[in-house]
Design a protein around this motif. Structure first.
Motif, PDB file in Angstrom:
ATOM      1  N   THR A   1      -0.354   6.971   2.947  1.00 58.74           N
ATOM      2  CA  THR A   1       1.078   6.951   3.205  1.00 58.74           C
ATOM      3  C   THR A   1       1.848   7.355   1.965  1.00 58.74           C
ATOM      4  O   THR A   1       1.539   6.891   0.871  1.00 58.74           O
ATOM      5  CB  THR A   1       1.547   5.542   3.640  1.00 58.74           C
ATOM      6  OG1 THR A   1       1.135   4.603   2.644  1.00 58.74           O
ATOM      7  CG2 THR A   1       0.998   5.161   4.979  1.00 58.74           C
TER       8      THR A   1
ATOM      9  N   VAL B   1       3.166   6.859  -2.672  1.00 63.06           N
ATOM     10  CA  VAL B   1       1.989   6.788  -3.522  1.00 63.06           C
ATOM     11  C   VAL B   1       0.737   6.687  -2.674  1.00 63.06           C
ATOM     12  O   VAL B   1       0.527   5.693  -1.996  1.00 63.06           O
ATOM     13  CB  VAL B   1       2.047   5.578  -4.487  1.00 63.06           C
ATOM     14  CG1 VAL B   1       0.807   5.560  -5.371  1.00 63.06           C
ATOM     15  CG2 VAL B   1       3.293   5.631  -5.328  1.00 63.06           C
ATOM     16  N   GLY B   2      -0.080   7.712  -2.658  1.00 64.34           N
ATOM     17  CA  GLY B   2      -1.328   7.666  -1.922  1.00 64.34           C
ATOM     18  C   GLY B   2      -2.327   8.603  -2.565  1.00 64.34           C
ATOM     19  O   GLY B   2      -2.162   9.820  -2.529  1.00 64.34           O
TER      20      GLY B   2
ATOM     21  N   GLY C   1      -2.755   2.622   3.253  1.00 60.27           N
ATOM     22  CA  GLY C   1      -1.828   2.904   2.162  1.00 60.27           C
ATOM     23  C   GLY C   1      -2.195   4.132   1.353  1.00 60.27           C
ATOM     24  O   GLY C   1      -1.330   4.792   0.787  1.00 60.27           O
ATOM     25  N   LEU C   2      -3.499   4.445   1.313  1.00 58.72           N
ATOM     26  CA  LEU C   2      -3.931   5.639   0.559  1.00 58.72           C
ATOM     27  C   LEU C   2      -3.384   6.922   1.171  1.00 58.72           C
ATOM     28  O   LEU C   2      -3.362   7.960   0.527  1.00 58.72           O
ATOM     29  CB  LEU C   2      -5.460   5.720   0.525  1.00 58.72           C
ATOM     30  CG  LEU C   2      -6.199   4.752  -0.385  1.00 58.72           C
ATOM     31  CD1 LEU C   2      -7.688   4.975  -0.283  1.00 58.72           C
ATOM     32  CD2 LEU C   2      -5.743   4.936  -1.819  1.00 58.72           C
TER      33      LEU C   2
ATOM     34  N   GLY D   1       0.793  -1.218   0.000  1.00 51.29           N
ATOM     35  CA  GLY D   1       0.000   0.000   0.000  1.00 51.29           C
ATOM     36  C   GLY D   1       0.827   1.270   0.000  1.00 51.29           C
ATOM     37  O   GLY D   1       0.350   2.311  -0.464  1.00 51.29           O
ATOM     38  N   THR D   2       2.057   1.198   0.490  1.00 53.25           N
ATOM     39  CA  THR D   2       2.838   2.426   0.500  1.00 53.25           C
ATOM     40  C   THR D   2       3.204   2.855  -0.919  1.00 53.25           C
ATOM     41  O   THR D   2       3.266   4.028  -1.203  1.00 53.25           O
ATOM     42  CB  THR D   2       4.142   2.295   1.318  1.00 53.25           C
ATOM     43  OG1 THR D   2       4.870   1.214   0.776  1.00 53.25           O
ATOM     44  CG2 THR D   2       3.877   2.090   2.781  1.00 53.25           C
ATOM     45  N   PHE D   3       3.416   1.870  -1.826  1.00 52.02           N
ATOM     46  CA  PHE D   3       3.863   2.288  -3.157  1.00 52.02           C
ATOM     47  C   PHE D   3       2.898   1.929  -4.267  1.00 52.02           C
ATOM     48  O   PHE D   3       3.179   2.154  -5.441  1.00 52.02           O
ATOM     49  CB  PHE D   3       5.261   1.730  -3.464  1.00 52.02           C
ATOM     50  CG  PHE D   3       5.308   0.250  -3.624  1.00 52.02           C
ATOM     51  CD1 PHE D   3       5.075  -0.332  -4.857  1.00 52.02           C
ATOM     52  CD2 PHE D   3       5.596  -0.568  -2.543  1.00 52.02           C
ATOM     53  CE1 PHE D   3       5.119  -1.700  -5.008  1.00 52.02           C
ATOM     54  CE2 PHE D   3       5.634  -1.940  -2.685  1.00 52.02           C
ATOM     55  CZ  PHE D   3       5.396  -2.507  -3.926  1.00 52.02           C
TER      56      PHE D   3
HETATM   57 NA    NA Z   1       0.672   4.781   0.040  1.00 54.77          NA
END
Ligand code: NA
Ligand code: NA
Lengths: 439, 314, 171
Positions: A382, A385-386, A379-380, A338-340
């Protein structure tokens, strides 16, 4: 096989760093690794998979929910919901943080996306928060995390996407399963605001004196009546789907009709001449999401052809077969993903990989869907990429780097909520069972 | 570069097969069985890799991929195959077979083999038929004991012209609905019923909403195991023989398993409170006669004639 | 030269934008029609599902092209923004080249081959009976438009002396 996987990962990361649109990164990774596997048919196959990936009837609810969300934001419904939330929670400086979250939850209950809530609610609540002395980074961070509740509280576009990949999962069951976890997520954000508040109030108090006279007490009955048509839409959409009147796709189209009548004829905040712009904006937003879906469908196809899902599941199963550890492992993997990676490709690519493992552990696909979505909601927000973060920064005029500090307590609270949701299946499954949407 | 359809004899090859069923389905079990048998026969030089759950695409997309040789094999129901191979429409024509014995007699005859290879021009080489039983109507409340009971009922059909014509001929209102929406539409009373075989009725939990199941057995639509013509023509005779043998063995295996699954599905459905009826089929046959007549003079009409000639054979 | 390109770009973009508006309206109306035929007319339509799926393929693909022109596709500009002056410009040029290569090779090239192959096999849709090739045609058309928009952007990047980070919102 190994060469293909290496090409795939290397090209994806390299292009991502170059600021190539994520969908193109996914598509290029797919076509390059497929080229090395099956030769020059690769480009045709990727083109076909991309087109078929979006020509899917259940996904049709998504553009409709996007149009409805735009009409509601521009047609005065978001503003009325915020007034309603403010009336319930009060107009004090501290209460404004809770109002922000509650408004996002209410708006989330009529729209299917988080970015709609960031721009719809954020556009109105943020100026008010700044006026009351909230710092920009804090208020944008709060709006960003609050908006994600809209993806867990039904209706939810990502739940539709999940139900499509999972196969044997009904959209209605997913929607119902999201209600309590969504409320839990919202409450955990409100609790964090309360916990952070002493620190905030010091900053805010200085400016309170000058801005106080402007706040007007709104009468509860009047505000409720004004918000009633918008609240009624929540009931029409949800009750319509659950009580046996129409499918999610049809509910979305009816929501468009309802919001259209309200915005154009009742509130008269959207003139006819503004419609093409709203439709174009919705169409392009849909296309951005669907292009991501298309490209990740192509990539998942390549992964499936190379039996990567089976390999990953076997690998994980060999690591441990303990229920608690495995779920923890999956959650950690998804947090990293989710981070990227954006939520939609993450669901499309990882749901087929993890579903066989978790169902073999006796976890219900509906429950796993909720776990996955709540996890990717984190993740959205962080970096790097969010999607919510991008939109939040756009609306709030802040830089991503500045948001990191105020985000940390909220992200921790969301992780705690995620753990509760993961290890307490009944929280998700109780409502759909009660409504008879699943066994 | 290497192309997907290149097969040389020196190294082991893998034939990739994509299908849209789940791993609990008898056909998936049969395909895994076939992969084992092929491995044994060829001493590991010719392998099959089965990729289930529609991971490589839905049925029609897999057929299209097989046609072009991107993947080697797929399993496809005769109904969607109709969009590629017009002859397959025959399996959507109601009551073209007298009973199960007649159905298998046809499938195992020269005509059955002819139909299996009918897609060769379209790049599709059929290897064997898998039993998918007979499709029957199930409804939320009103049992279908004679064709008149279908009048005015909204019945979900597969998206094929023959299926639509079939339900229309019997007097119902055919409604093509995406399979993913079917359960909720039945539950919400948007639809009055649907039609399928007992294992599908049971595994998709449609017994939760449809309490009336009438075994009118209107169509018998087999599943076909199909290999890309491009791949097939590149295999040597020995390899083709291994594949044909393994396919035949898997078909036998599946037929037995299907029988068990059907009985199990009916017993369990009854336990869940479903009323199962065995209506008199004569009235249904009479009702569809005009439909069968309407095919006269067409390719499907010829097939109907040939099939009906085999009805009385010993 | 640039002026002609800009005129063409603008014309194509307007055309695509209107197509998107028509398609998304058609989608919503199609589903509302489905609801009407089922609840009011009691004679459910047989083509709404298929029409919706295929309009969606067209909406997604043409909308994708518009989103490229409006620079609305999500990307990760974190690292690029760390770069300075010329390095950032080189990164932008590379990124545009990748987009052009993908759109030309996969969407346009792969799409054209897909359409011709599928038209050749004669596969047609179940309810409407339209050739599947017509559905897939959306992909190469969108690919061609993306190539056009990205080439114009690329030329601007090369021609313009100082390049600011492009604005990611519609004009
Ligand atoms: Na993210
Ligand atoms: Na929502």
């Amino acid at each position: 096989m190994d060469a293909q996987l290496l090409i795939l990962i290397a090209s994806f990361v390299l292009l991502l760093v170059l600021d190539v649109p994520i969908a193109v990164c996914l598509g290029v990774a797919a076509v390059l690794s497929l080229q090395s596997a099956i030769g020059d048919m690769a480009s045709t196959v990727v083109a076909q998979r991309m087109t078929n990936g979006v020509a899917s009837f259940p996904l049709l609810a998504i553009p409709s929910f996007i149009v409805a969300g735009r009409l509601m934001a521009e047609g005065g419904m978001a503003g009325r919901l915020i007034d309603f939330a403010a009336c319930l929670l009060g107009r004090s400086t501290a209460a404004l943080a809770y109002v922000c979250t509650l408004s996002c939850m209410l708006f989330g209950a009529i729209s299917g996306s988080a970015t709609a809530a960031v721009s719809g609610v954020g556009g109105m609540v943020l100026p008010e928060m700044w006026r009351k002395g909230y710092s920009r980074p804090f208020s944008v961070a709060l709006t960003t995390v609050s908006a994600t509740t809209g993806l867990v509280i039904p209706p939810s576009n990502i739940m539709i996407v999940y139900a499509v990949v999972a196969g044997n999962v009904s959209v209605a069951a997913m929607f119902l399963a999201g209600v309590l976890p969504g409320i839990l997520l919202g409450l955990s954000i409100i609790a964090t605001s309360w916990w952070c508040m002493p620190e905030l109030e010091v900053a805010a108090d200085d400016q309170d004196a000058e801005s106080e006279p402007e706040s007007i007490e709104l009468p509860l009955v009047k505000t409720t009546l004004r918000a009633l048509p918008s609240l009624l839409l929540i009931i029409i959409v949800l009750a319509g789907i659950l009580q046996g009147i129409f499918s999610a796709t049809e509910a979305a189209a009816i929501a468009v009709l309802y919001a259209f009548v309200l915005a154009v004829f009742v509130y008269r905040e959207v003139p006819f001449t503004a419609l093409p712009k709203i439709l174009l904006g919705s169409g392009v937003t849909t296309a951005v999401i669907f292009f991501l879906i298309a490209a990740s469908q192509a990539l998942s196809w390549v992964l499936a052809l190379e039996s990567i899902p089976q390999m990953v599941s076997e690998g994980l199963m060999n690591l441990t077969d303990n229920y608690f550890l495995l779920l923890l492992l999956i959650n950690l993997t998804l947090l990293v993903v989710g981070t990227f990676m954006d939520m939609t490709p993450a669901v499309l690519i990882f749901a087929p990989i993890f579903l066989p493992i978790v169902t073999s552990l006796g976890i219900h696909p509906v429950h796993f869907g909720i776990i996955m979505i709540v996890n990717l909601c984190i993740g959205l927000c962080t970096p790097p990429v969010g999607t919510c973060l991008f939109v939040g920064c756009g609306v709030g005029g802040t830089k991503i780097v500045d948001l990191i500090r105020p985000l940390i307590p909220y992200l921790l609270a969301m992780v705690i909520a995620l753990m509760v949701i993961t290890y307490w299946p009944e929280l998700s499954l109780w409502l759909p069972r009660l409504a008879g949407q699943m066994e | 570069f290497r192309t997907g359809a290149t097969v040389s004899t020196s190294e082991p090859h893998t034939l990739k097969l994509g299908h849209s069923l789940d791993q609990g389905h008898p056909v998936h079990a049969a395909l895994e069985f076939m992969a084992e048998r092929l491995d044994e026969k060829s001493s590991g030089t010719l392998r099959m890799e089965v990729i289930p759950n529609g991971q490589l695409g839905a049925e029609t997309e897999c057929v299209s991929l097989v046609q072009r040789g991107v993947i080697a094999m797929t399993k496809v129901s005769a109904a969607p195959l109709e969009n590629f191979v017009p002859e397959m429409a025959i399996f959507g024509v109601p009551y073209v077979f007298e009973d199960e014995q007649h159905y298998w007699r046809v499938l195992e005859s020269d005509l059955g083999r002819e139909l299996l290879l009918a897609g060769e021009k379209q790049g599709l080489h059929g290897l064997c038929y898998y039993d998918a039983g007979a499709r029957s109507f199930y409804t939320v409340s009103k049992p279908i004991l004679e064709p008149a009971d279908l009048a005015g009922l909204l019945i979900r059909v597969q998206e094929s012209p023959t299926s639509i014509a079939m339900v229309e001929a019997l007097g119902g209102s055919p409604t093509p609905v995406d399979f993913s929406d079917l359960y909720t539409n039945l539950q919400q009373g948007v639809l009055d019923g649907a039609e399928n075989n007992p294992p599908s009725f049971y595994t998709n939990r449609h017994y939760e909403v449809c309490k009336q199941y009438s075994l009118d057995e209107h169509t018998r639509t087999p599943d076909l195991l199909v290999i890309s013509q491009r791949w097939w023509s590149r295999l040597n005779t020995q390899q083709q023989q291994w594949l044909a043998e393994a396919a035949a063995e898997s078909a036998e295996f599946e037929r037995q398993l299907w029988k068990e699954k059907t009985e199990e599905a009916l017993t369990k459905s009854k336990e869940k409170g479903v009323e199962v009826y065995t209506p008199d089929l004569q009235a249904f046959r009479e009702q569809v006669k005009p439909l069968l007549e309407s095919y006269r003079g067409s390719r499907v009409g010829d097939l109907i004639d040939r099939i009906q000639k085999m009805a009385d054979d010993p | 030269m640039m002026k002609v390109l800009h005129t063409i770009e603008k014309l194509v973009l307007r055309l695509l934008e209107w197509a998107v508006i028509v398609l998304i309206s058609a989608l919503v109306l199609d589903v509302l029609w489905q609801v009407t035929t089922r609840f009011v007319l009691k004679d459910p339509s047989k083509w709404t599902v298929e029409l919706a799926s295929y309009s969606m393929a067209w909406l997604s693909m043409l909308g994708t092209a518009v989103a490229f022109a409006h620079r609305e596709h999500l990307g990760l500009d974190y690292f690029k923004l760390k770069l300075h002056g010329d390095a950032q410009r080189v990164a932008s040029i590379l990124s545009q080249l990748v987009v052009i290569a993908f759109a030309a090779w996969v969407m346009l090239g792969g799409g054209v081959r897909l359409v011709s192959e599928v038209l050749a096999t004669g596969q047609s849709s179940a309810a409407l009976g339209i050739p599947m090739g017509a559905v897939y045609l959306a992909t190469p058309i969108a690919g061609g438009c993306v190539v056009l928009f990205a080439v114009v952007d690329l030329l601007e990047l090369i021609v313009s002396p100082v390049e600011e980070t492009p604005d990611r919102s519609p004009p």
